[in-house]
Design an enzyme around this catalytic site. Structure first.
Site, PDB file in Angstrom:
ATOM      1  N   CYS A  85     -30.621  27.454 -65.553  1.00  0.00           N
ATOM      2  CA  CYS A  85     -31.715  27.291 -64.591  1.00  0.00           C
ATOM      3  C   CYS A  85     -31.553  28.225 -63.388  1.00  0.00           C
ATOM      4  O   CYS A  85     -31.773  29.419 -63.519  1.00  0.00           O
ATOM      5  CB  CYS A  85     -31.849  25.821 -64.205  1.00  0.00           C
ATOM      6  SG  CYS A  85     -33.497  25.427 -63.622  1.00  0.00           S
ATOM      7  N   HIS A 182     -31.337  22.572 -68.837  1.00  0.00           N
ATOM      8  CA  HIS A 182     -30.052  22.038 -68.342  1.00  0.00           C
ATOM      9  C   HIS A 182     -29.227  21.380 -69.449  1.00  0.00           C
ATOM     10  O   HIS A 182     -29.273  20.156 -69.583  1.00  0.00           O
ATOM     11  CB  HIS A 182     -30.307  20.995 -67.250  1.00  0.00           C
ATOM     12  CG  HIS A 182     -30.778  21.563 -65.964  1.00  0.00           C
ATOM     13  ND1 HIS A 182     -29.940  21.815 -64.905  1.00  0.00           N
ATOM     14  CD2 HIS A 182     -32.010  21.944 -65.572  1.00  0.00           C
ATOM     15  CE1 HIS A 182     -30.629  22.324 -63.904  1.00  0.00           C
ATOM     16  NE2 HIS A 182     -31.892  22.407 -64.282  1.00  0.00           N
ATOM     17  N   GLU A 184     -26.222  20.700 -69.459  1.00  0.00           N
ATOM     18  CA  GLU A 184     -25.190  19.810 -68.886  1.00  0.00           C
ATOM     19  C   GLU A 184     -25.742  18.410 -68.609  1.00  0.00           C
ATOM     20  O   GLU A 184     -24.985  17.503 -68.298  1.00  0.00           O
ATOM     21  CB  GLU A 184     -24.599  20.432 -67.605  1.00  0.00           C
ATOM     22  CG  GLU A 184     -25.431  20.303 -66.334  1.00  0.00           C
ATOM     23  CD  GLU A 184     -26.658  21.229 -66.279  1.00  0.00           C
ATOM     24  OE1 GLU A 184     -26.953  21.910 -67.282  1.00  0.00           O
ATOM     25  OE2 GLU A 184     -27.323  21.231 -65.226  1.00  0.00           O
TER      26      GLU A 184
HETATM   27  N1  GLN Z   1     -36.255  26.293 -58.958  1.00  0.00           N
HETATM   28  C1  GLN Z   1     -34.872  26.555 -58.783  1.00  0.00           C
HETATM   29  C2  GLN Z   1     -34.601  27.984 -58.383  1.00  0.00           C
HETATM   30  O1  GLN Z   1     -35.401  28.834 -58.586  1.00  0.00           O
HETATM   31  C3  GLN Z   1     -34.102  26.249 -60.049  1.00  0.00           C
HETATM   32  C4  GLN Z   1     -34.147  24.787 -60.371  1.00  0.00           C
HETATM   33  C5  GLN Z   1     -32.964  24.280 -61.097  1.00  0.00           C
HETATM   34  O2  GLN Z   1     -31.913  24.924 -61.155  1.00  0.00           O
HETATM   35  N2  GLN Z   1     -33.060  23.077 -61.590  1.00  0.00           N
HETATM   36  O3  GLN Z   1     -33.580  28.276 -57.861  1.00  0.00           O
END
Ligand code: GLN
Length: 203
Positions: A85, A182, A184
């Site tokens: 992410c 994610h 994890e």
């Molecule tokens: N929206 C976040 C970002 O751009 C990422 C969100 C997340 O890691 N769950 O940093």
């Protein structure tokens, strides 16, 4: 002995520590998992996870502590990395924000891909969906998406391992792995195992 690091600036750090320990156990590999907070912590690791969280915060804190440039250097030299992410945002060569377009934020920038942050907007801020990942076997992977980015395009050196809704959601370039969801936050450790296997080759 194998040492795995989790970048611990901000975000989902402890969940990755748990997943990595489980992955080590499944692979019957001895190893230690350590948080990485300063450049010296990075010296001994054979692989690093860059967790989800807020990529702007993670990048700025890492830049301030000098960790960002050390990270760039080690990853460029081949240190295996798993970005999830926000971690994927940080790994990308080019980042746009879904609302404001071009953004200035510190990046590692070593994966040849263009990423759009917060792509899914308010209504679908978070969702879960089964993802097909042929490289990991037939069983689908539960993809947990939280304010997820989208990988809009990738260069020729990037292998797309899974897509959802027409976009790559898991990609690999050499020993760099990036997921927009994610892993994890599930009990499924197959993506962490893939990363641990890369790190084992460097031990
Ligand atoms: N929206 C976040 C970002 O751009 C990422 C969100 C997340 O890691 N769950 O940093």
């Amino acid at each position: 002995m194998l040492v795995l690091g989790v970048l611990a600036m901000q975000g989902a750090v402890s969940e990755h520590v748990v997943s990595l320990k489980e992955a080590l156990a499944k692979l019957k590999a001895a190893g230690e998992v350590r948080p990485v907070k300063k450049p010296a912590d990075l010296e001994k690791v054979h692989g690093i996870v860059i967790p989800g969280g807020e990529s702007t915060v993670i990048g700025r804190v890492a830049e301030r502590t000098g960790l960002l440039s050390s990270l760039k250097e080690r990853i460029r030299e081949g240190l295996p990395v798993l970005g999830t992410c926000a971690g994927t945002v940080l790994l990308a060569r080019e980042v746009l924000d879904a609302r404001v377009g071009k953004v200035e934020q510190p990046l590692i920038g070593l994966m040849d891909m263009k990423v759009v942050r917060n792509y899914y907007g308010r209504q679908r801020e978070s969702f879960e969906v089964d993802i097909n990942i042929p490289a990991l076997g037939e069983r689908p992977f539960r993809g947990v998406f939280i304010r997820a980015p989208v990988i809009e395009s990738v260069g020729p050196s990037v292998k797309v391992l899974a897509t959802y809704d027409g976009f790559p959601v898991l990609a690999r370039q050499g020993d760099m792995i990036a997921s927009t969801f994610h892993p994890e936050l599930t009990d499924d450790t197959r993506i962490h195992e893939l990363f641990v296997e890369l790190a084992l080759k460097r031990d």
